[in-house]
Each structure stands twice: as structure tokens, then as C-alpha cells.
Design a protein around this motif. Structure first.
Motif, short mmCIF file in Angstrom:
data_model
loop_
_atom_site.label_atom_id
_atom_site.label_comp_id
_atom_site.label_asym_id
_atom_site.label_seq_id
_atom_site.Cartn_x
_atom_site.Cartn_y
_atom_site.Cartn_z
N GLU A 33 57.22 3.82 46.86
CA GLU A 33 57.62 5.22 46.70
C GLU A 33 56.57 6.18 47.25
O GLU A 33 56.90 7.27 47.73
CB GLU A 33 57.88 5.53 45.23
N ALA A 72 55.67 -5.77 39.70
CA ALA A 72 56.86 -5.11 40.23
C ALA A 72 56.75 -3.59 40.11
O ALA A 72 57.14 -2.85 41.02
CB ALA A 72 58.11 -5.61 39.50
N GLY A 127 56.77 -1.15 43.29
CA GLY A 127 57.75 -0.06 43.38
C GLY A 127 57.08 1.29 43.53
O GLY A 127 57.50 2.11 44.36
N ARG A 139 64.74 -5.86 46.08
CA ARG A 139 64.46 -4.52 45.55
C ARG A 139 63.53 -3.72 46.43
O ARG A 139 63.72 -2.52 46.64
CB ARG A 139 63.83 -4.64 44.15
N PHE A 140 62.50 -4.39 46.98
CA PHE A 140 61.44 -3.63 47.65
C PHE A 140 61.28 -3.96 49.13
O PHE A 140 60.54 -3.26 49.83
CB PHE A 140 60.10 -3.87 46.94
#
Length: 274
Positions: A21, A13, A17, A45-46
Motif C-alpha cells: 500500500e 501478511a 500488505g 492477495r499481494f
């Protein structure tokens, strides 16, 4: 570059992430994760595709990242053994050697070789890690660049010249955060012994280590020179360092790292058994 993660734990994770980014397209990232709640969390989340088992879409990637616990790796690779078609395989499982991974992926007669072994440390979870990498000789420059770009999403990277050095990476940077935490713990204890409350002693200890590390990272001077600059003759720092030297702490730390390196070699042999 299409990337599939086999395993969706905390390190996976963190990598995903960091990659998103840094401009990696979420649509090009897939995760194989057994837990339904974890799959949903990764997708939310992603924005990546998260599925329960390896399918043809997930297997049709350019890079396969093995993010499974070392003890579970052999079983996790069984469904895809002999099915790879030249993908770069990056292992972030501590201790597992390339020869064992290659045998499990390709079979004893034709081991898979397009492999990179990596060892990120726990500060990678906040994007402040350092990762040691070693590539099989069959991995070309493009493959090495791809591996480095992925692991750089969670911190800095250092290439090992031999696979044996990966045990040293584990001993220094992999286990290293625990040594630093232990040092902070001792500093905090000293602060409390000298009259500070727990919060004050902890703040002094943590911020001292944090500031010193930032100074070392940004200075052209070596740590030895920086230490000398802080140490005035006949002063408080000299008294403290003299006490540390008398206790043999430097040799004790070197011995501790060597013990970790030796245990790493032992674990590699144990984990690779069929």
C-alpha cells in the motif's frame, strides 16, 4: 530493495500488505512459507513470490525479515546458517536476543551482526500498531532507515537505546493491548451493572477508549493535563478517580508492567538456549 520474509504468518501478511500500500513493489518481495494454502493466499492477495523453502533467489535479497515463531527460530535458521552475504536481518520474533540470532546465523566463532530486533504489537494487524526497534551497532544509518520503513508500514515506530529496553517495549506496547482490553471489559461490566444491555455497554466502553486515545494522540497536552481538564472539583470524575486511587490501581498497573518486563527477560534467556 529486495525483501524476503522467512515465515508468512499474520504479522508478515500485515507487513506485506502495508508495504505494498505504501509503494513497495510486490515484485521485490518474497515469502518463505511451508503451507501450500498460505503460499497461494499470499501470492493471490499481494502478488508476491511465495515458495516453500529458501532458494538462491530468495536468499539474494537486501533485507531478510524473520517472521518465525520464537520457539521455531533456531531450526528455521539452520538451512541458511553461514550463507548470508551482508543482508540486513530484521527479527520480529518476540523475546529472541540479537546475540542468539547472530550465533545461529553465523556460528559461535563468527556471529552475524547486521541485525535489527523489532517488537510490533497486535494492532499492527490493522495498520494501527507501534513497534519498538533496536539495532546492533554494526547496522548503519541506511540499515536503520530500511528497518524503520518496513515496520512503519503497520504503524508508528520507537527506537530503543539499549537491547534491554526491548523487554520494556514488550511489557508496555507488546502486552499493552491486553491491558486496554481488560479495561474495556471492566468498563463494559460497569455499564451492564448500571442497566445497559451488552451491546450498549460495549459501545460506550469501546468508543470512550477510542475517542480518549485519539484526543490524547492529537493534543499538545500531556495525558495528566487532559485528565485534570476532565476532572471538575467535587464532580463525578473526581469521585471515580478517588475510588481508583484508594484501590491502588496505579501502583498495581506499574507492578503489572514490571512483572511482564521481568518475564520477558526470563523468556529471552530460555529461548536463546542451545
Amino acid at each position: 530493495m529486495k525483501i524476503t520474509f522467512l515465515g508468512g504468518g499474520n504479522m508478515a501478511a500485515a507487513l506485506i500488505g502495508g508495504m505494498v500500500e505504501r509503494g513497495f513493489a510486490a515484485a521485490d518481495i518474497q515469502v518463505i512459507e511451508l503451507g501450500a494454502e498460505a503460499r497461494a493466499g499470499l501470492s493471490e492477495r499481494f502478488g508476491v513470490r511465495a515458495v516453500e523453502a529458501m532458494d538462491d533467489v530468495a536468499l539474494g535479497c537486501d533485507v531478510l525479515v524473520l517472521a518465525v515463531k520464537p520457539q521455531q527460530m533456531k531450526a528455521a535458521l539452520m538451512p541458511i546458517a553461514g550463507r548470508l552475504g551482508g543482508q540486513l536481518v530484521i527479527s520480529i520474533a518476540a523475546g529472541l536476543r540479537l546475540a542468539d540470532l547472530g550465533r545461529w546465523l553465523g556460528g559461535p566463532g563468527a556471529p552475524y551482526t547486521r541485525l535489527v530486533r523489532c517488537m510490533p504489537n497486535t494492532p499492527a494487524l490493522i495498520g494501527a500498531g507501534v513497534t519498538g526497534l533496536f539495532a546492533d551497532p554494526s547496522v548503519d544509518a541506511a540499515g536503520r532507515d530500511a528497518a524503520q520503513s518496513i515496520l512503519a508500514a503497520v504503524g508508528s515506530t520507537v527506537w530503543a537505546e539499549t537491547e534491554a529496553q526491548m523487554d520494556a517495549v514488550t511489557a508496555i506496547s507488546g502486552s499493552g493491548p491486553a491491558y486496554v482490553f481488560h479495561f474495556i471489559e471492566a468498563m463494559e461490566g460497569a455499564g451492564r451493572a448500571l442497566g445497559f444491555d451488552e451491546a450498549g455497554a460495549r459501545r460506550l466502553a469501546i468508543d470512550t477508549v477510542l475517542g480518549a486515545a485519539k484526543l490524547a494522540a492529537g493534543s499538545e497536552d500531556s495525558p495528566a493535563v487532559l485528565r485534570q481538564k476532565v476532572t471538575s472539583k467535587g464532580g463525578t470524575t473526581e469521585a471515580a478517580l478517588g475510588s481508583l486511587a484508594a484501590s491502588g490501581w496505579h501502583d498495581a498497573l506499574v507492578a503489572a508492567v514490571k512483572a511482564a518486563e521481568m518475564r520477558g527477560r526470563e523468556l529471552g534467556a530460555e529461548l536463546g538456549r542451545d
